[in-house]
Motif scaffolding. Structure first.
Motif, short mmCIF file in Angstrom:
data_model
loop_
_atom_site.label_atom_id
_atom_site.label_comp_id
_atom_site.label_asym_id
_atom_site.label_seq_id
_atom_site.Cartn_x
_atom_site.Cartn_y
_atom_site.Cartn_z
N GLN A 66 -10.87 42.99 -25.52
CA GLN A 66 -11.04 43.62 -24.21
C GLN A 66 -10.23 44.90 -24.11
O GLN A 66 -10.70 45.91 -23.57
CB GLN A 66 -10.63 42.63 -23.11
CG GLN A 66 -11.56 41.44 -22.96
CD GLN A 66 -11.04 40.44 -21.95
OE1 GLN A 66 -9.93 40.57 -21.44
NE2 GLN A 66 -11.83 39.40 -21.67
N GLN A 67 -9.03 44.89 -24.65
CA GLN A 67 -8.19 46.08 -24.63
C GLN A 67 -8.81 47.20 -25.47
O GLN A 67 -8.77 48.37 -25.09
CB GLN A 67 -6.79 45.73 -25.14
CG GLN A 67 -5.78 46.85 -25.03
CD GLN A 67 -5.29 47.06 -23.60
OE1 GLN A 67 -5.73 46.38 -22.68
NE2 GLN A 67 -4.37 48.01 -23.42
N ILE A 118 -11.99 41.82 -35.90
CA ILE A 118 -10.58 41.44 -35.87
C ILE A 118 -10.35 40.26 -36.81
O ILE A 118 -11.04 39.23 -36.71
CB ILE A 118 -10.16 41.07 -34.43
CG1 ILE A 118 -10.43 42.24 -33.48
CG2 ILE A 118 -8.69 40.66 -34.38
CD1 ILE A 118 -10.27 41.89 -32.02
N SER A 119 -9.39 40.40 -37.71
CA SER A 119 -9.11 39.34 -38.68
C SER A 119 -7.62 39.29 -38.98
O SER A 119 -7.04 40.31 -39.38
CB SER A 119 -9.87 39.58 -39.99
OG SER A 119 -11.25 39.71 -39.79
N GLU A 122 -7.32 36.97 -29.60
CA GLU A 122 -8.38 37.86 -30.08
C GLU A 122 -9.26 38.36 -28.93
O GLU A 122 -9.66 39.53 -28.90
CB GLU A 122 -9.24 37.13 -31.13
CG GLU A 122 -10.32 38.00 -31.75
CD GLU A 122 -11.09 37.28 -32.85
OE1 GLU A 122 -12.20 37.72 -33.17
OE2 GLU A 122 -10.55 36.27 -33.37
N GLU A 123 -9.57 37.49 -27.99
CA GLU A 123 -10.42 37.90 -26.85
C GLU A 123 -9.72 38.96 -26.01
O GLU A 123 -10.34 39.97 -25.64
CB GLU A 123 -10.76 36.67 -26.00
CG GLU A 123 -11.68 36.98 -24.83
CD GLU A 123 -12.02 35.75 -24.01
OE1 GLU A 123 -12.67 35.89 -22.96
OE2 GLU A 123 -11.62 34.64 -24.44
#
Length: 400
Positions: A244-245, A257-258, A239-240
């Protein structure tokens, strides 16, 4: 035998009235719980029309109303940048995520008819149905060949296809989401029929559903959700990196985000809360009814000791006394439940709740609720019946 048992019940009809009402209330509450449980069980085993495993939802939170418009360059950047990540297998756009509480309702018409078909709708890019592994029953998925055509491509589920085009194929048919006599009729061409798309998950009732094609180049409004198919075994640590993307594409937007696995779990918990509340109420009510039945039966057998002694004196065995007490209680419960059934059977007969109460669900709920009431009635009558059957004729006839 039946009238022999009914006779003492009728003689104590006023005393048994409140007890019957208590049993009737308990039966109705248990029936409601069993009905909801049976319907949930039925819905759970119906196809949702998509797969959620290894699919993540990215909700794009824009900063202002101008960001609601589709920018083909930004949309394409999202597509390419996310697909370039080694953990990502597929990327697709949709206007709202599965397992969310979002609902988009509209009406569809046949061009030459005023009849209105109420439908739930969603909007997807060309890649999204394959990403969700939706099942195509007839026709084809919409694709780049639908770009630039005068009629917008649309797919519908089988339930809607059977309703709008009974006995014939829906593929290639024209429909409209504006009234046929409107000055600006927008025609939609059906490219395919899907099995279903119950976007709210396993406990969503089947409904008419249509899916419109989203064009990344000509769409007027951007999609708010990106769905990505990640490789099996991808952990939440990704997720991190994913965030960032996303920030490299639009740093001024926020992203929620899930994984759909987590969204499904939350949605199922939310949907079953009413069932759990009703279950707690039903348990407490059944405990109260159980204590009430036990107390009333104890009192009744105590008051009937002379009668029991007389029956023993004329030759009735302890087994016959035991059987009579239990049978009387079961018959009283049957009468109370029969009165309840006269009322409850109106639900499937009138169709007041539609498909939510079909005959399969109704019969299942009836059998379960009757079994529960019979078990409680039997358990509550066992000790008073045993106590009455243990009385000797001499002891009973001398009772004051």
């Amino acid at each position: 035998m039946f009238f022999h048992i009914l006779k003492p019940i009728w003689k104590r009809k006023f005393k048994n009235l409140l007890l019957s009402l208590e049993i009737l209330l308990a039966f109705c509450v248990v029936f409601g719980l069993a009905l909801m449980s049976a319907r949930y069980f039925q819905l759970y085993h119906l196809p949702t029309g998509f797969e959620y495993q290894d699919v993540w939802s990215i909700r794009m939170l824009s900063t202002g109303p101008l960001d609601a418009k589709n920018d083909s360059i930004v949309t394409e950047n999202f597509q390419r940048s996310l697909a370039a990540l080694p953990e990502v297998e597929q990327v697709g756009f949709i206007n709202y995520s599965p397992y969310s509480n979002s609902t988009w309702r509209s009406d569809l018409y046949l061009p030459d008819s005023q009849f209105r078909y109420s439908v739930n709708m969603a909007e997807m890019a060309d890649e999204t149905p394959a990403l969700l592994k939706m099942k195509l029953l007839d026709g084809r998925w919409f694709s780049a060949e639908d770009e630039g055509r005068p009629e917008r491509a649309i797919m519908i589920n089988k339930k809607l296809a059977d309703s709008m085009f009974p006995g014939k194929s829906a593929v290639g048919q024209l429909v409209t989401d504006t009234e046929p006599d409107s000055k600006k009729v927008k025609l939609l061409r059906i490219t395919g029929v899907v099995e279903d798309f119950r976007n709210k998950g396993e406990f969503m009732a089947p409904t008419n559903f249509s899916i419109m094609r989203f064009s990344k180049t000509t769409g007027a409004k951007r999609m708010e959700v990106v769905l990505i198919k990640v490789k099996p075994g991808t952990s939440r640590a990704f997720e991190e990196k994913l965030n960032q993307q996303l920030k490299l594409i639009r740093s001024d937007w926020g992203y929620r985000i899930s994984p759909l696995v987590d969204m499904r779990k939350s949605k199922m918990t939310e949907d079953t809360i009413p069932l759990m509340i009703l279950a707690v109420i039903a348990v407490f009510l059944l405990i109260m009814v159980g204590f009430g039945l036990f107390g009333v039966l104890w009192q009744n057998t105590t008051q009937r000791i002379p009668e029991i002694g007389l029956r023993r004196a004329v030759g009735a065995s302890s087994g016959h006394i035991y059987q009579q007490i239990v049978s009387e209680q079961l018959l009283l419960s049957s009468i109370a439940m029969l009165a309840g059934m006269v009322i409850l059977i109106q639900l499937p007969l009138t169709g007041v709740l539609g498909d939510a109460i079909n005959w399969t669900v109704f019969i299942t709920a009836t059998v379960i609720s009757m079994a529960v009431i019979y078990v409680i009635s039997t358990l509550c009558s066992l000790y008073p019946a045993w106590r009455a059957s243990r009385l000797s004729p001499t002891e009973a006839l001398h009772y004051e």
